[in-house]
Design an enzyme around this catalytic site. Structure first.
Site, PDB file in Angstrom:
ATOM      1  N   PRO A 150       0.602  -1.009  -0.132  1.00 49.91           N
ATOM      2  CA  PRO A 150      -0.398   0.498  -0.052  1.00 49.91           C
ATOM      3  C   PRO A 150       0.648   1.269  -0.025  1.00 49.91           C
ATOM      4  O   PRO A 150       0.523   2.422   1.276  1.00 49.91           O
ATOM      5  CB  PRO A 150      -0.779   0.056   1.450  1.00 49.91           C
ATOM      6  CG  PRO A 150       0.043  -0.878   2.330  1.00 49.91           C
ATOM      7  CD  PRO A 150       0.683  -1.780   1.543  1.00 49.91           C
ATOM      8  N   ASP A 166      -1.224  -1.647 -12.245  1.00 47.42           N
ATOM      9  CA  ASP A 166      -2.380  -0.734 -11.446  1.00 47.42           C
ATOM     10  C   ASP A 166      -1.724   1.146 -11.178  1.00 47.42           C
ATOM     11  O   ASP A 166       0.244   1.046 -10.901  1.00 47.42           O
ATOM     12  CB  ASP A 166      -2.319  -1.270 -10.117  1.00 47.42           C
ATOM     13  CG  ASP A 166      -3.312  -2.310 -10.246  1.00 47.42           C
ATOM     14  OD1 ASP A 166      -3.818  -2.746 -11.300  1.00 47.42           O
ATOM     15  OD2 ASP A 166      -3.844  -2.996  -9.123  1.00 47.42           O
ATOM     16  N   LYS A 221      -6.924   2.080 -12.064  1.00 49.94           N
ATOM     17  CA  LYS A 221      -8.323   2.297 -12.209  1.00 49.94           C
ATOM     18  C   LYS A 221      -8.183   3.370 -11.516  1.00 49.94           C
ATOM     19  O   LYS A 221      -7.693   3.364 -10.313  1.00 49.94           O
ATOM     20  CB  LYS A 221      -9.509   1.217 -11.786  1.00 49.94           C
ATOM     21  CG  LYS A 221      -9.840  -0.121 -12.510  1.00 49.94           C
ATOM     22  CD  LYS A 221     -10.599  -0.776 -11.990  1.00 49.94           C
ATOM     23  CE  LYS A 221     -11.154  -1.835 -12.689  1.00 49.94           C
ATOM     24  NZ  LYS A 221     -10.416  -2.409 -13.889  1.00 49.94           N
ATOM     25  N   GLY A 251      -1.724  -2.455  -6.603  1.00 44.23           N
ATOM     26  CA  GLY A 251      -1.299  -2.226  -5.350  1.00 44.23           C
ATOM     27  C   GLY A 251      -2.061  -2.933  -4.394  1.00 44.23           C
ATOM     28  O   GLY A 251      -2.975  -3.839  -4.067  1.00 44.23           O
ATOM     29  N   GLY A 252      -1.587  -2.859  -3.110  1.00 41.01           N
ATOM     30  CA  GLY A 252      -1.976  -3.554  -1.930  1.00 41.01           C
ATOM     31  C   GLY A 252      -2.155  -4.904  -2.066  1.00 41.01           C
ATOM     32  O   GLY A 252      -0.370  -5.621  -2.703  1.00 41.01           O
ATOM     33  N   THR A 285      -2.180  -5.017   2.642  1.00 38.89           N
ATOM     34  CA  THR A 285      -3.287  -4.191   2.438  1.00 38.89           C
ATOM     35  C   THR A 285      -3.434  -3.211   2.965  1.00 38.89           C
ATOM     36  O   THR A 285      -3.155  -3.252   3.643  1.00 38.89           O
ATOM     37  CB  THR A 285      -4.640  -5.161   2.226  1.00 38.89           C
ATOM     38  OG1 THR A 285      -5.604  -4.479   1.727  1.00 38.89           O
ATOM     39  CG2 THR A 285      -5.308  -4.885   3.850  1.00 38.89           C
ATOM     40  N   MET A 318     -12.133   3.212  -0.103  1.00 39.64           N
ATOM     41  CA  MET A 318     -12.747   3.676  -0.962  1.00 39.64           C
ATOM     42  C   MET A 318     -13.855   4.800  -0.703  1.00 39.64           C
ATOM     43  O   MET A 318     -15.359   5.096  -1.367  1.00 39.64           O
ATOM     44  CB  MET A 318     -13.198   2.898  -1.940  1.00 39.64           C
ATOM     45  CG  MET A 318     -12.718   1.942  -2.439  1.00 39.64           C
ATOM     46  SD  MET A 318     -13.349   0.514  -4.247  1.00 39.64           S
ATOM     47  CE  MET A 318     -11.959  -0.699  -3.548  1.00 39.64           C
TER      48      MET A 318
END
Length: 251
Positions: free
Chosen positions: A13, A36, A57, A89-90, A119, A166
């Site tokens: 992360p 990513d 994304k 990622g993560g 994560t 998120m």
């Protein structure tokens, strides 16, 4: 079993040095890397001769690469190269769309490997020094996305500690939803954005005051921890209204 041609690597992360040793080893062997958006660009130095393809994304941005396109690229790249790394990622298994990509490779008869990563919920807990489990009061932890696939906002109360991914664009609305699902107004809440990066920010709230975090974290990748895992470790922190970046203070 057929030879592994695609390796899913959790980049961790944030900063490049949060990748695991195994993940770094696999990355250095790559001929093609599908990366990513939230992976550290510094990791490109670890595979300088590889072909790097950006498949990031970015929320609801038009610049995002669609999942169907990523699936197709994985299969295409695996058919023309012996060593493909899908750098996520993560951790790939936590909100990383891993199932869809594994399915696409499986349908094409392409073998793969998954290398776990850290994560962001764990990075946030470490950076803010807020353990997600607490002896006697925090025996369960749940990871959820604040936004559903249809764009709806959801909140839950299914564990002693709830971590919402998120949430950066929805903090005031999330505060309302938390109250609606039964979290008391004085329940401790912490918000941390860009966990694992040098510019990470941490702030402490309650369900009743979470909306105030919007000014500090809006538009940044943000996690919100609610319940036992957000309870201050040090009693003096319960009244700490400082919302400066966590890198500049002890959380």
């Amino acid at each position: 079993m057929s030879e592994v041609r695609v390796v899913f690597v959790g980049a961790g992360p944030g900063s490049a040095d949060l990748i695991t040793l195994r993940g770094l080893q696999r990355l250095r062997q790559a001929e093609i890397v599908l990366a990513d958006a939230l992976t550290d660009p510094a990791l490109r130095q670890e595979a300088p001769d590889a072909e790097w393809i950006d498949v990031g994304k970015r929320g609801f941005s038009a610049e995002s690469t669609g999942q169907a396109r990523i699936n197709a690229l994985l299969v295409e790249c695996a058919r023309r190269s012996a060593r493909v790394v899908r750098l996520k990622g993560g951790d790939p298994s936590v909100f990383g769309r891993l199932e869809e990509e594994l399915h696409a490779l499986g349908q094409a008869g392409i073998a793969s490997e998954v290398v776990p990563g850290i994560t962001s919920a764990l990075a946030a807990a470490a950076a803010s020094q807020q353990p997600l489990t607490r002896r006697g009061v925090g025996r369960s932890v749940a990871f959820s996305t604040a936004m559903t696939r249809t764009g709806d906002l959801e909140a839950r109360r299914s564990a002693d500690t709830e971590v919402f991914y998120m949430a950066g664009r929805q903090l005031p609305s999330l505060a309302e939803r938390l109250a609606e699902v039964g979290w008391p107004a004085d329940t401790p809440v912490v918000a941390i954005s860009r966990a694992g990066w040098p510019d990470e920010r941490f702030s402490r709230h309650t369900v009743a005051t979470l909306a105030e975090a919007d000014a500090l974290h809006h538009g940044r990748p943000t996690l919100v921890t609610v319940g036992a895992g957000a309870r201050p470790v040090h009693p003096d922190d319960a009244h700490d209204d400082d919302q400066s970046p966590v890198s500049a203070r002890t959380a």
